[in-house]
Scaffold this motif. Structure first.
Motif, PDB file in Angstrom:
ATOM      1  N   SER A 102       0.836  -1.194   0.000  1.00 35.83           N
ATOM      2  CA  SER A 102       0.000   0.000   0.000  1.00 35.83           C
ATOM      3  C   SER A 102       0.872   1.246   0.000  1.00 35.83           C
ATOM      4  O   SER A 102       2.101   1.187   0.127  1.00 35.83           O
ATOM      5  CB  SER A 102      -0.914   0.002   1.230  1.00 35.83           C
ATOM      6  OG  SER A 102      -0.140   0.093   2.416  1.00 35.83           O
ATOM      7  N   ASP A 103       0.232   2.395  -0.115  1.00 41.17           N
ATOM      8  CA  ASP A 103       0.965   3.653  -0.184  1.00 41.17           C
ATOM      9  C   ASP A 103       1.730   3.949   1.094  1.00 41.17           C
ATOM     10  O   ASP A 103       2.717   4.694   1.071  1.00 41.17           O
ATOM     11  CB  ASP A 103      -0.001   4.806  -0.499  1.00 41.17           C
ATOM     12  CG  ASP A 103      -0.582   4.713  -1.896  1.00 41.17           C
ATOM     13  OD1 ASP A 103       0.026   4.028  -2.745  1.00 41.17           O
ATOM     14  OD2 ASP A 103      -1.643   5.305  -2.148  1.00 41.17           O
ATOM     15  N   ASP A 104       1.304   3.376   2.230  1.00 45.14           N
ATOM     16  CA  ASP A 104       2.021   3.619   3.483  1.00 45.14           C
ATOM     17  C   ASP A 104       3.164   2.633   3.714  1.00 45.14           C
ATOM     18  O   ASP A 104       3.811   2.645   4.765  1.00 45.14           O
ATOM     19  CB  ASP A 104       1.060   3.595   4.678  1.00 45.14           C
ATOM     20  CG  ASP A 104       0.449   2.215   4.945  1.00 45.14           C
ATOM     21  OD1 ASP A 104       0.834   1.227   4.278  1.00 45.14           O
ATOM     22  OD2 ASP A 104      -0.427   2.122   5.823  1.00 45.14           O
ATOM     23  N   GLY A 105       3.430   1.747   2.729  1.00 46.60           N
ATOM     24  CA  GLY A 105       4.544   0.832   2.820  1.00 46.60           C
ATOM     25  C   GLY A 105       4.234  -0.517   3.428  1.00 46.60           C
ATOM     26  O   GLY A 105       5.107  -1.382   3.507  1.00 46.60           O
ATOM     27  N   THR A 106       2.993  -0.741   3.833  1.00 48.41           N
ATOM     28  CA  THR A 106       2.595  -2.034   4.395  1.00 48.41           C
ATOM     29  C   THR A 106       2.335  -3.029   3.266  1.00 48.41           C
ATOM     30  O   THR A 106       1.716  -2.690   2.258  1.00 48.41           O
ATOM     31  CB  THR A 106       1.322  -1.896   5.251  1.00 48.41           C
ATOM     32  OG1 THR A 106       1.547  -0.918   6.270  1.00 48.41           O
ATOM     33  CG2 THR A 106       0.960  -3.222   5.899  1.00 48.41           C
ATOM     34  N   THR A 107       2.826  -4.249   3.449  1.00 51.92           N
ATOM     35  CA  THR A 107       2.616  -5.294   2.454  1.00 51.92           C
ATOM     36  C   THR A 107       1.518  -6.231   2.921  1.00 51.92           C
ATOM     37  O   THR A 107       1.481  -6.629   4.088  1.00 51.92           O
ATOM     38  CB  THR A 107       3.917  -6.081   2.211  1.00 51.92           C
ATOM     39  OG1 THR A 107       4.934  -5.175   1.781  1.00 51.92           O
ATOM     40  CG2 THR A 107       3.722  -7.149   1.144  1.00 51.92           C
ATOM     41  N   TYR A 108       0.620  -6.598   2.007  1.00 52.71           N
ATOM     42  CA  TYR A 108      -0.527  -7.445   2.333  1.00 52.71           C
ATOM     43  C   TYR A 108      -0.549  -8.681   1.433  1.00 52.71           C
ATOM     44  O   TYR A 108      -0.134  -8.631   0.274  1.00 52.71           O
ATOM     45  CB  TYR A 108      -1.836  -6.669   2.137  1.00 52.71           C
ATOM     46  CG  TYR A 108      -2.007  -5.496   3.063  1.00 52.71           C
ATOM     47  CD1 TYR A 108      -2.622  -5.643   4.308  1.00 52.71           C
ATOM     48  CD2 TYR A 108      -1.545  -4.231   2.696  1.00 52.71           C
ATOM     49  CE1 TYR A 108      -2.781  -4.556   5.157  1.00 52.71           C
ATOM     50  CE2 TYR A 108      -1.694  -3.146   3.543  1.00 52.71           C
ATOM     51  CZ  TYR A 108      -2.316  -3.313   4.773  1.00 52.71           C
ATOM     52  OH  TYR A 108      -2.451  -2.234   5.614  1.00 52.71           O
ATOM     53  N   ASP A 109      -1.056  -9.759   1.986  1.00 52.59           N
ATOM     54  CA  ASP A 109      -1.216 -11.012   1.260  1.00 52.59           C
ATOM     55  C   ASP A 109      -2.401 -10.888   0.298  1.00 52.59           C
ATOM     56  O   ASP A 109      -3.498 -10.491   0.706  1.00 52.59           O
ATOM     57  CB  ASP A 109      -1.459 -12.139   2.268  1.00 52.59           C
ATOM     58  CG  ASP A 109      -1.427 -13.523   1.643  1.00 52.59           C
ATOM     59  OD1 ASP A 109      -1.393 -13.616   0.406  1.00 52.59           O
ATOM     60  OD2 ASP A 109      -1.444 -14.504   2.402  1.00 52.59           O
ATOM     61  N   LEU A 110      -2.173 -11.232  -0.971  1.00 56.27           N
ATOM     62  CA  LEU A 110      -3.253 -11.173  -1.964  1.00 56.27           C
ATOM     63  C   LEU A 110      -3.901 -12.538  -2.190  1.00 56.27           C
ATOM     64  O   LEU A 110      -4.716 -12.690  -3.097  1.00 56.27           O
ATOM     65  CB  LEU A 110      -2.722 -10.657  -3.309  1.00 56.27           C
ATOM     66  CG  LEU A 110      -2.905  -9.183  -3.637  1.00 56.27           C
ATOM     67  CD1 LEU A 110      -2.438  -8.910  -5.059  1.00 56.27           C
ATOM     68  CD2 LEU A 110      -4.355  -8.759  -3.483  1.00 56.27           C
TER      69      LEU A 110
END
Length: 289
Positions: A18-26
């Motif tokens: 995301s724009d805040d640098g957090t990575t998420y599982d897709l």
């Protein structure tokens, strides 16, 4: 929003930063970032899932970054598409886009090692803006329509063995372009709508920390929309296909710099799309021993 794939080669898992640098599982949306996923409004669905907090955060510590699109059916490349690079290569600016292909299995992660081909003495670097198709494109009506078929953009390094490309070419370039691992891609696929003017992106490369290429996509002879539009009249482009749009001046072919050797470190970067780093190691023959 940046799509990416994490994990060992052949076992990557889809993710989004995301724009805040957090990575998420897709994984809740797709098994992988493929052409089929992109064609099925994958970017829009990912954006919506992020906005509604439906994705699980994912740690990236110590995890390999893979190429951000899985198994492209085609990697279409454009040669001498920057005015200054055409000049340093000794040629006049082409009147039509020069087209060649790389084997899709050349696509690797942005930080994977570069293994030199055996008997190679002329392996070169090429920072490039790569375009990833999000929809099938065939006989498009205009350059404006071309933008509707682009999923996003990514940093590419169009590695080239110049002797094979030029001296042993048989009249085409792909011999020098298709060695294993010769198309590092990534770290991210950035959605097209998140990039401003795609024809004003700074792009650079370094070898061992020394600047080699420093240009912008404004020096392209044929812009991104023109390339997608014109290619669509010669071939049907599919979702997930990659187009390498050419490299600016500053490569070893110019005669100003040495070709790559074991131990060298190549870095490439495009503003807004991230940075790659590759270590050059041995040769393929030595690696097999």
């Amino acid at each position: 929003m940046k799509l990416m794939r994490l994990g060992l080669p052949g076992a990557e898992r889809p993710a989004v930063r995301s724009d805040d640098g957090t990575t998420y599982d897709l994984g809740a949306l797709t098994e992988d970032i493929t052409g089929a996923f992109l064609a099925a409004d994958g970017i829009e669905r990912t954006r919506e899932a992020l906005q509604h907090g439906r994705l699980r955060p994912l740690s990236t510590t110590g995890v390999r970054v893979g190429p951000p699109v899985a198994r492209p059916a085609a990697v279409v490349c454009i040669g001498q598409n920057y005015a200054a690079h055409a000049a340093e290569s000794g040629g006049a600016p082409p009147a039509e886009p020069i087209v060649f292909f790389k084997h899709p299995n050349t696509v690797v992660g942005p930080h994977d090692d570069v293994v030199l081909p055996e008997s190679s003495g002329c392996t070169d670097w090429e920072v490039e803006l790569a375009v990833v198709l999000g929809r099938r494109a065939s006989r498009l009506g205009s350059t404006t329509e071309a933008f509707d078929h682009i999923a996003g953009y990514v940093v590419g390094n169009d590695l080239s063995e110049r002797n094979w490309q030029l001296e042993r070419s048989g009249g085409q370039w792909s011999k020098g372009k298709c060695a294993p691992g010769f198309n590092p891609l990534g770290p991210w696929l950035v959605a097209a709508e998140d990039i401003g003017d795609v024809q004003a992106l700074p792009l650079r490369s370094w070898v061992n920390g020394q600047l080699r290429q420093d240009s912008t996509t404004a020096d392209m002879i044929f812009g991104v929309a023109h390339l997608v539009w014109q290619l669509s009249w010669f071939m049907t482009l599919e979702a997930g296909d990659v187009i390498n749009t050419g490299t600016p001046e500053g490569v070893a072919l110019s005669g100003r710099f040495p070709y790559l050797s074991p131990g060298d470190v190549v870095e490439t970067e495009i503003a807004g799309l991230g940075r790659q780093r590759q270590q050059v190691v041995g040769t393929q023959l030595e690696a097999a021993r």
